[in-house]
Write a protein that holds these residues in place. Structure first.
Motif, PDB file in Angstrom:
ATOM      1  N   TYR A 276     -13.844  -4.509   1.454  1.00  0.00           N
ATOM      2  CA  TYR A 276     -13.842  -4.842   0.021  1.00  0.00           C
ATOM      3  C   TYR A 276     -14.304  -6.298  -0.071  1.00  0.00           C
ATOM      4  O   TYR A 276     -13.523  -7.212  -0.296  1.00  0.00           O
ATOM      5  CB  TYR A 276     -12.459  -4.608  -0.585  1.00  0.00           C
ATOM      6  CG  TYR A 276     -12.200  -3.126  -0.726  1.00  0.00           C
ATOM      7  CD1 TYR A 276     -11.876  -2.359   0.384  1.00  0.00           C
ATOM      8  CD2 TYR A 276     -12.365  -2.491  -1.948  1.00  0.00           C
ATOM      9  CE1 TYR A 276     -11.709  -0.978   0.273  1.00  0.00           C
ATOM     10  CE2 TYR A 276     -12.192  -1.122  -2.070  1.00  0.00           C
ATOM     11  CZ  TYR A 276     -11.867  -0.379  -0.958  1.00  0.00           C
ATOM     12  OH  TYR A 276     -11.714   0.980  -1.077  1.00  0.00           O
TER      13      TYR A 276
ATOM     14  N   ASN B 164      -1.990  -6.597  -4.006  1.00  0.00           N
ATOM     15  CA  ASN B 164      -2.878  -7.112  -2.959  1.00  0.00           C
ATOM     16  C   ASN B 164      -4.176  -7.687  -3.498  1.00  0.00           C
ATOM     17  O   ASN B 164      -4.752  -8.580  -2.881  1.00  0.00           O
ATOM     18  CB  ASN B 164      -3.188  -6.016  -1.940  1.00  0.00           C
ATOM     19  CG  ASN B 164      -2.044  -5.827  -0.957  1.00  0.00           C
ATOM     20  OD1 ASN B 164      -1.076  -6.595  -0.973  1.00  0.00           O
ATOM     21  ND2 ASN B 164      -2.143  -4.830  -0.115  1.00  0.00           N
ATOM     22  N   MET B 165      -4.691  -7.131  -4.599  1.00  0.00           N
ATOM     23  CA  MET B 165      -5.985  -7.620  -5.090  1.00  0.00           C
ATOM     24  C   MET B 165      -5.901  -7.866  -6.593  1.00  0.00           C
ATOM     25  O   MET B 165      -4.844  -8.199  -7.101  1.00  0.00           O
ATOM     26  CB  MET B 165      -7.063  -6.614  -4.739  1.00  0.00           C
ATOM     27  CG  MET B 165      -7.186  -6.389  -3.238  1.00  0.00           C
ATOM     28  SD  MET B 165      -8.885  -6.258  -2.725  1.00  0.00           S
ATOM     29  CE  MET B 165      -8.846  -4.680  -1.923  1.00  0.00           C
TER      30      MET B 165
ATOM     31  N   MET C 190       0.868  -1.179   0.000  1.00  0.00           N
ATOM     32  CA  MET C 190       0.000   0.000   0.000  1.00  0.00           C
ATOM     33  C   MET C 190       0.903   1.226   0.000  1.00  0.00           C
ATOM     34  O   MET C 190       1.945   1.219   0.667  1.00  0.00           O
ATOM     35  CB  MET C 190      -0.902   0.027   1.241  1.00  0.00           C
ATOM     36  CG  MET C 190      -1.919  -1.101   1.312  1.00  0.00           C
ATOM     37  SD  MET C 190      -3.109  -1.097  -0.042  1.00  0.00           S
ATOM     38  CE  MET C 190      -4.113   0.314   0.416  1.00  0.00           C
TER      39      MET C 190
ATOM     40  N   HIS D 214     -14.831   1.597 -14.449  1.00  0.00           N
ATOM     41  CA  HIS D 214     -14.706   2.505 -13.309  1.00  0.00           C
ATOM     42  C   HIS D 214     -14.425   3.943 -13.760  1.00  0.00           C
ATOM     43  O   HIS D 214     -14.661   4.885 -13.002  1.00  0.00           O
ATOM     44  CB  HIS D 214     -13.546   2.068 -12.410  1.00  0.00           C
ATOM     45  CG  HIS D 214     -13.942   1.178 -11.267  1.00  0.00           C
ATOM     46  ND1 HIS D 214     -15.040   1.413 -10.473  1.00  0.00           N
ATOM     47  CD2 HIS D 214     -13.337   0.067 -10.755  1.00  0.00           C
ATOM     48  CE1 HIS D 214     -15.100   0.479  -9.524  1.00  0.00           C
ATOM     49  NE2 HIS D 214     -14.091  -0.356  -9.675  1.00  0.00           N
TER      50      HIS D 214
ATOM     51  N   LYS E 103     -19.691   2.560  -6.273  1.00  0.00           N
ATOM     52  CA  LYS E 103     -18.862   2.325  -7.455  1.00  0.00           C
ATOM     53  C   LYS E 103     -18.619   0.842  -7.692  1.00  0.00           C
ATOM     54  O   LYS E 103     -18.557   0.415  -8.832  1.00  0.00           O
ATOM     55  CB  LYS E 103     -17.540   3.101  -7.369  1.00  0.00           C
ATOM     56  CG  LYS E 103     -16.498   2.584  -6.385  1.00  0.00           C
ATOM     57  CD  LYS E 103     -15.216   3.415  -6.485  1.00  0.00           C
ATOM     58  CE  LYS E 103     -14.132   3.020  -5.496  1.00  0.00           C
ATOM     59  NZ  LYS E 103     -13.353   1.833  -5.913  1.00  0.00           N
ATOM     60  N   GLU E 104     -18.484   0.054  -6.624  1.00  0.00           N
ATOM     61  CA  GLU E 104     -18.113  -1.350  -6.844  1.00  0.00           C
ATOM     62  C   GLU E 104     -19.302  -2.213  -7.278  1.00  0.00           C
ATOM     63  O   GLU E 104     -19.206  -2.997  -8.213  1.00  0.00           O
ATOM     64  CB  GLU E 104     -17.427  -1.935  -5.613  1.00  0.00           C
ATOM     65  CG  GLU E 104     -16.068  -1.293  -5.293  1.00  0.00           C
ATOM     66  CD  GLU E 104     -15.076  -1.331  -6.443  1.00  0.00           C
ATOM     67  OE1 GLU E 104     -15.297  -2.064  -7.436  1.00  0.00           O
ATOM     68  OE2 GLU E 104     -14.068  -0.605  -6.356  1.00  0.00           O
TER      69      GLU E 104
HETATM   70  N1  TRP Z   1     -10.954  -0.586  -6.565  1.00  0.00           N
HETATM   71  C1  TRP Z   1     -10.352  -1.817  -6.964  1.00  0.00           C
HETATM   72  C2  TRP Z   1     -11.372  -2.534  -7.842  1.00  0.00           C
HETATM   73  O1  TRP Z   1     -12.357  -2.997  -7.408  1.00  0.00           O
HETATM   74  C3  TRP Z   1      -9.979  -2.759  -5.901  1.00  0.00           C
HETATM   75  C4  TRP Z   1      -9.092  -2.311  -4.797  1.00  0.00           C
HETATM   76  C5  TRP Z   1      -9.441  -1.688  -3.680  1.00  0.00           C
HETATM   77  C6  TRP Z   1      -7.748  -2.636  -4.620  1.00  0.00           C
HETATM   78  N2  TRP Z   1      -8.401  -1.589  -2.822  1.00  0.00           N
HETATM   79  C7  TRP Z   1      -7.362  -2.181  -3.367  1.00  0.00           C
HETATM   80  C8  TRP Z   1      -6.832  -3.274  -5.423  1.00  0.00           C
HETATM   81  C9  TRP Z   1      -6.083  -2.393  -2.859  1.00  0.00           C
HETATM   82  C10 TRP Z   1      -5.551  -3.466  -4.906  1.00  0.00           C
HETATM   83  C11 TRP Z   1      -5.186  -3.045  -3.648  1.00  0.00           C
HETATM   84  O2  TRP Z   1     -11.256  -2.585  -8.996  1.00  0.00           O
END
Ligand code: TRP
Ligand code: ZN
Length: 902
Positions: A391, A263-264, A112, A305, A323-324
């Motif tokens: 999330y 992370n994601m 982060m 997005h 948004k999500e």
């Molecule tokens: N906003 C991103 C999505 O849904 C996801 C996201 C939120 C994210 N926090 C994050 C990705 C931290 C990586 C790390 O598309």
């Protein structure tokens, strides 16, 4: 002593920020060990803010070098620096604030803020990562125009940030410099930079209004031949948003960058999306059909997005689903449209149903348990301790269902009108979920005079999965069928606190059809028109609908298309379900009927297993599966879904006390029985669905591979003579990763002798240079039927394993703890001890990722008594660990506090 005391943030406490920050200039002197950031902001106190309002700027893991206001060093008495904030007082109404700070990217294992991955720099700012880059008002309702200057040593020739490239130059000291400007005001969570040595692929296209735009995909040197699919997907996403929503790309340049440590899935930074490499890189040899589909959908998601998230953003993080949820709905529709394109209407309907089935299966496996457990929250939560923990499947997947219900209530045209109105009202603003519903409601009230979406808003206010009980009364003499729907939803999670108000009914769009006893649809008269499906709007606890002219006692087809995220309760007989599974004209409800049959069958087998009795499969069930397997009218992709047994997670939700070994034994037994009793049919499906020739990830061939590989797994599970030979042959000759992995998986789970170990070793030897394939190799082993804590511990000693790379940690540790119930929930409790160790070890490196692993024991109180106590002890051990992050602490303390009643 904890490093962080947990603080709960409430939605009701929202206050606007007292200052506007219209302009921000950022200058980076990039260095892996210590990077210096100069942040210069123009600030203006809002007219309605107090003249003595302090300016609180968030900051974490930063060192202050200097602070100036309007060019002057700011007196010590008028600021203070804490562990989480820099507070300024006595500011004039307008000022220029310049902060110079330092951070340490190479040492940043949280991923982060600003960090190093491989030989490059990357950023991740959502939700609260910008505060690790500089002190700032790190909240989405403060929107600024950014000008960014990047300076870096020659080892980092590529310097990217949001918006347009203004200038590049060589500095006398040998470093490079680039200047970027983003013309659109944005919250800081959408800031991004990338610096390093990367390769790229690009294309130019014209937007609907005729503007030429540059689309680029960046990745590690050597991977440029794996980015074509991502770039093509990006072009398709751009076109789709133009045609389906009338939304154009607003920038001249749009970049996607792949990174190995993330992370994601991906991040929608304005004009500079940063992606987990797993959602960018693909070729036939290394990526599966599911990978191709995932890339298209995530590329779409992040691109969409740009309008739903960036142009219109969130007022605060409680509004995350604004948004999500909306963007997941858009990416689901995008994928469905892509799968159905160029097909005739019947084939297109089947293709769309396949996508819907997959999305609903995900919702049931991931979101329903969440909604029944200690972390249950409305799609718009009322409180959180750590926003990174929200999330969730609820905010994303259920959030999408809530948008989809509005689409269903308004219709495609009405929904589009509502979206147009949303952008007309809120373009350029940071808004709330209420603002979205209000825009949709402005259309709904015109379509439905005298009605509104007030009850519908309860989907945003309340958690939990509503249950709808259905009763049918048929009056043969009057040829009348009366349908009664009754809803209820018990308090869950934080709702179970004593002071929580009683729950209100939901507005539930409920699509229903009636079949006669031959399986033929009965026409329903609704508003004077004959229809096959009626959309009932349930808005109170209990309502009735009367259908006239129903010639015979009907079998109901309920919740067609999964028109609401609810649980239906109806007493179908097994024969009713078999009839629906063979004849329902709604492909989703048809799939659903088969799933319900299989669920009943597996739960019955699990009960036999628990009481030590011999397992025996019901002949009628096998017949229903034979009918599906041999129905020539069904395409392969749809057939593969209908024949797939419900997932263990979905089945667990149906058990009063979750007993993973019993479930696994029952599911295994049934799979082997199906393999044995239908071996000729499976063999025909295996032979008849080969996909020779050049690989294509298109839904047609992918569907054939899915069915063929399902056939292979069943033949192997049943130990059919020759099956292992088929698997070995497929492994040896596979022309794509889908077939290669399917063969390896079948060998690993059901193979005998030396073949499984040999294939596994060969796979590693062939792919050890490729991190994404090595992840697959770990996952196959973590989820294998034979995997135990001991085998997983041994794999952690493999030189390729590291906890620092989230993809690798997920491939092995998460897959075992979250997706291998049999290995994890072993009666000896070793799975829980392993989990405790890994959560604590990971937390020291990366709290966001550790908190996801921590969720593996959420529903501990619903397991059989013998497992409950060791699970509770493991949760207590993690909670008590000194120095635990607030991310993990929120999860474990809620699991202990809000345990579901069992
Ligand atoms: N906003 C991103 C999505 O849904 C996801 C996201 C939120 C994210 N926090 C994050 C990705 C931290 C990586 C790390 O598309
Ligand atoms: Zn998103």
């Amino acid at each position: 002593m904890r490093t962080d005391t947990p603080v709960t943030i409430y939605r009701k406490d929202y206050r606007p920020y007292p200052y506007a920050i219209p302009q921000v200039a950022l200058e980076f002197d990039l260095d892996p060990d210590t990077t210096t950031v100069r942040c210069t902001m123009q600030v203006e106190r809002h007219a309605d803010a107090a003249a003595d309002a302090v300016m609180q700027l968030d900051g974490e893991a930063l060192e202050l070098v200097s602070l100036r206001v309007d060019g002057q060093a700011w007196p010590d008495a008028q600021y203070s620096v804490g562990a989480h904030a820099l507070t300024l007082s006595g500011l004039p109404a307008r000022a220029e604030i310049e902060i110079v700070s330092r951070c340490h990217p190479a040492a940043n294992s949280t991923l982060m803020g600003l960090y190093v991955s491989g030989d490059s720099f990357f950023t991740q700012c959502e939700a609260e990562g910008f505060r690790r880059i500089t002190w700032f008002a790190d909240r989405p309702d403060v929107m600024s125009r950014y000008r960014v200057t990047l300076r870096a040593p020659a080892a980092y020739p590529l310097l990217l940030s949001n918006g347009n490239l203004i200038a590049t130059r060589q500095l006398p000291d040998g470093r490079g410099e680039a200047e970027w400007e983003d013309p659109f005001p944005k919250p800081c969570y959408l800031f991004a930079l990338v610096a390093g040595r990367l390769t790229h692929r690009e294309t130019r296209v014209n937007t609907a209004s005729g503007r030429e735009v540059l689309l680029q995909v960046y990745s590690d040197p050597g991977s440029e031949n794996r980015t074509q699919w991502a770039l093509d997907s990006l072009v398709r996403a751009l076109r789709w948003d133009e045609t389906r929503f009338g939304l154009e790309l607003d920038l001249d340049r749009f970049m996607v960058v792949a990174v190995r440590d993330f992370n994601m899935g991906a991040m929608e930074n304005k004009g500079l999306n940063i992606f987990n490499a797993a959602y960018v890189l693909a070729d036939a040899d290394t990526a599966t059909d599911a990978n191709y589909e995932g890339i298209e959908s995530v590329i779409g998601h992040e691109y969409f997005h740009n309008w739903t998230g960036n142009r219109v953003t969130c007022r605060d993080w409680f509004q995350l689903s604004l948004k999500e949820g909306l963007t997941v709905f858009r990416d689901q529709e995008f994928s469905a449209d892509m799968m159905a394109r160029d097909l005739d209407p019947a084939a297109a309907a089947s293709a769309r149903a396949v996508k819907r089935i997959d999305d609903v299966a995900t919702l049931r496996a991931a979101q329903f348990p969440e909604d029944a457990g200690p972390m249950a929250h409305p799609i718009r939560p009322d409180s959180y301790q750590e926003i990174g923990n929200f999330y969730t499947a609820t905010v994303y997947e259920k959030g999408s269902e809530v948008i989809r219900m509005q689409h269903t209530l308004l219709g495609e045209e009405g929904f589009r009108a509502g979206m147009d109105e949303y952008f007309r009202r809120h373009d350029g603003q940071a808004v709330t979920c209420d603002d979205f519903v209000a825009a949709m409601e402005s259309v709904y009230v015109k379509q439905h005079p005298g009605r509104n979406l007030e009850v519908f808003r309860n989907w945003y206010r309340q958690a939990g999965t509503p249950r709808v009980a259905v009763t049918l009364d048929y009056d043969a003499a009057a040829q009348r069928c009366t349908v009664t729907l009754a809803q209820q939803c018990q308090p869950v999670g934080v709702e179970r606190r004593a002071d929580n108000p009683a729950k209100q009914p939901f507005h539930i769009p409920f699509a229903l059809g009636l079949l006669d006893r031959q399986g033929k649809p009965i026409a329903l008269r609704v508003d004077g028109r004959e229809q096959e499906t009626a959309l009932l709007e349930l808005t109170t606890a209990r309502q009735q609908w009367v259908f006239e002219g129903v010639p015979s006692a009907p079998v109901p087809s309920l919740l067609r298309g999964f028109s609401a995220p609810i649980i239906v309760e109806y007493g179908w007989s097994d024969a009713d379900l078999a009839l629906l599974s063979a004849h329902d004209t709604d492909p989703f409800a048809r799939w659903e009927a088969g799933q319900e049959l299989a669920t009943r069958q597996i739960l019955a087998l699990a009960r036999l297993h628990q009481s030590g009795q011999t397992l025996r499969a019901d002949g009628a069930f096998i017949d229903a599966w034979r009918a599906l397997l041999t129905d020539p009218a069904l395409d392969a992709a749809y057939r593969a879904r209908t024949l797939a047994l419900p997932s263990e997670k979905t089945l667990a939700e149906r058990m009063a006390q979750i007993d993973p070994p019993a479930l696994a034994a029952a599911r295994d037994f049934l799979r082997a029985e199906l393999g044995r009793q239908l071996q000729a049919e499976w063999r025909a499906a295996f032979d008849g669905n080969q996909t020779p020739g050049e690989y294509s990830p298109a839904p047609g061939p992918a569907g054939r591979r899915a069915l063929k590989n399902q056939a292979l797994a069943h033949l192997m599970a049943a130990g059919i003579d020759g099956a292992q030979g088929l698997a070995q042959q497929q492994y040896a000759s596979a022309g794509n990763m889908t077939d290669s992995m399917a063969a390896l998986s079948a060998l690993l789970n059901y193979g005998t002798g030396e073949a499984p170990a040999q294939a596994l070793a060969a796979f590693y030897e062939r792919w050890k240079h490729d991190p994404l394939v090595v992840d697959k190799w770990f996952t196959l082993q973590a989820t294998a039927r034979s995997a135990t804590v001991q085998t997983v511990r041994a794999l952690m000693q493999h030189p390729a394993f590291t906890l620092r790379n989230p993809n690798r940690a997920r491939a092995l540790v998460f897959q075992f703890c979250l997706n291998n119930a049999r290995g994890m929930h072993h009666a000896d409790g070793t799975g829980y001890a392993y989990w405790t160790e890994q959560v604590i070890a990971l937390d020291a490196l990366n709290p966001e990722v550790a908190a996801r692993l921590a969720r593996a024991l959420d529903n501990w109180s619903r397991f059989v008594p013998a497992l409950r106590q060791p699970m509770q002890q493991a949760l207590q051990a993690v909670s008590a660990h000194p120095g635990l992050s607030r991310n993990v602490l929120e999860i474990t303390s809620k699991a202990l506090e809000f345990a579901a009643q069992s």
